[in-house]
Write an enzyme that holds these catalytic residues in place. Structure first.
Site, PDB file in Angstrom:
ATOM      1  N   HIS A  60      -4.944  -2.045   2.168  1.00 54.44           N
ATOM      2  CA  HIS A  60      -5.104  -3.468   2.460  1.00 54.44           C
ATOM      3  C   HIS A  60      -4.005  -4.240   1.737  1.00 54.44           C
ATOM      4  O   HIS A  60      -3.452  -3.768   0.731  1.00 54.44           O
ATOM      5  CB  HIS A  60      -6.466  -3.956   1.991  1.00 54.44           C
ATOM      6  N   GLU A  62      -4.038  -6.734  -0.275  1.00 55.10           N
ATOM      7  CA  GLU A  62      -4.296  -6.989  -1.691  1.00 55.10           C
ATOM      8  C   GLU A  62      -4.021  -5.756  -2.543  1.00 55.10           C
ATOM      9  O   GLU A  62      -3.414  -5.856  -3.614  1.00 55.10           O
ATOM     10  CB  GLU A  62      -5.758  -7.412  -1.910  1.00 55.10           C
ATOM     11  N   CYS A  90     -12.218  -8.152   0.912  1.00 54.47           N
ATOM     12  CA  CYS A  90     -13.415  -7.332   1.124  1.00 54.47           C
ATOM     13  C   CYS A  90     -13.909  -6.829  -0.233  1.00 54.47           C
ATOM     14  O   CYS A  90     -13.294  -7.094  -1.267  1.00 54.47           O
ATOM     15  CB  CYS A  90     -13.082  -6.156   2.041  1.00 54.47           C
ATOM     16  N   CYS A  93     -11.301  -4.604  -2.149  1.00 55.74           N
ATOM     17  CA  CYS A  93     -10.238  -5.402  -2.755  1.00 55.74           C
ATOM     18  C   CYS A  93     -10.782  -6.279  -3.876  1.00 55.74           C
ATOM     19  O   CYS A  93     -10.129  -6.457  -4.907  1.00 55.74           O
ATOM     20  CB  CYS A  93      -9.551  -6.240  -1.686  1.00 55.74           C
TER      21      CYS A  93
END
Length: 157
Positions: A60, A62, A90, A93
């Site tokens: 992801h 992040e 999410c 993260c």
């Protein structure tokens, strides 16, 4: 720093995160971008979603930005930093943000299905965890939300 200066700083860095989200979309990834900035206003990490192209469910935006900064600083702790991300993180993260000891999170648009900064869960300020993260929302919300909606509409068609 005045409120106007703080807002201008947030707008500047979120624009950079948005540009990374566009890069993700251009590569067929969900358009999310992230920038990690230190207290001296320097970018120390950046990332965009890459789980599809990288065959990596943890890739992801992040996570990539945090890894980028940790390598640069040679430290897995990233205190006194602000993470700018185009979509609310999410839980994966969110956990990484807490473990890295990020000071502040700024996200553009909420994720009502999986958000961990207040929409579904509030990991950033959970009394059960040993770190709290200051959270700001709404910077470039319309642009980032529109980018995500357009991306998913095109995928469905």
């Amino acid at each position: 720093m005045s409120i106007d200066e703080s807002h201008e700083k947030d707008l500047y860095w979120m624009t950079k995160a948005y540009e990374l989200a566009l890069n993700a979309a251009d590569n067929g990834e969900v358009p999310v971008g992230a920038i990690l900035v230190d207290d001296d206003n320097h970018c120390i990490g950046k990332g965009w979603n890459q789980p599809i192209s990288g065959h990596d469910p943890t890739a992801h935006a992040e996570i990539i930005a945090l890894r980028d900064a940790a390598l640069l600083l040679q430290n897995y702790r990233l205190p006194e930093t602000t993470l700018y991300v185009t979509l609310e993180p999410c839980t994966m993260c969110g956990g990484a943000i807490i473990h890295a000891r990020i000071k502040r999170l700024v996200y553009a648009t909420a994720d009502p299905r999986t958000g961990s900064a207040g929409s579904v869960y509030n990991l950033m300020n959970s009394p059960h965890l040993n770190h709290r993260v200051s959270v700001s929302t709404g910077v470039l919300q319309h642009q980032c939300s529109s980018l995500l909606k357009t991306f998913f509409l095109e995928k469905r068609n």
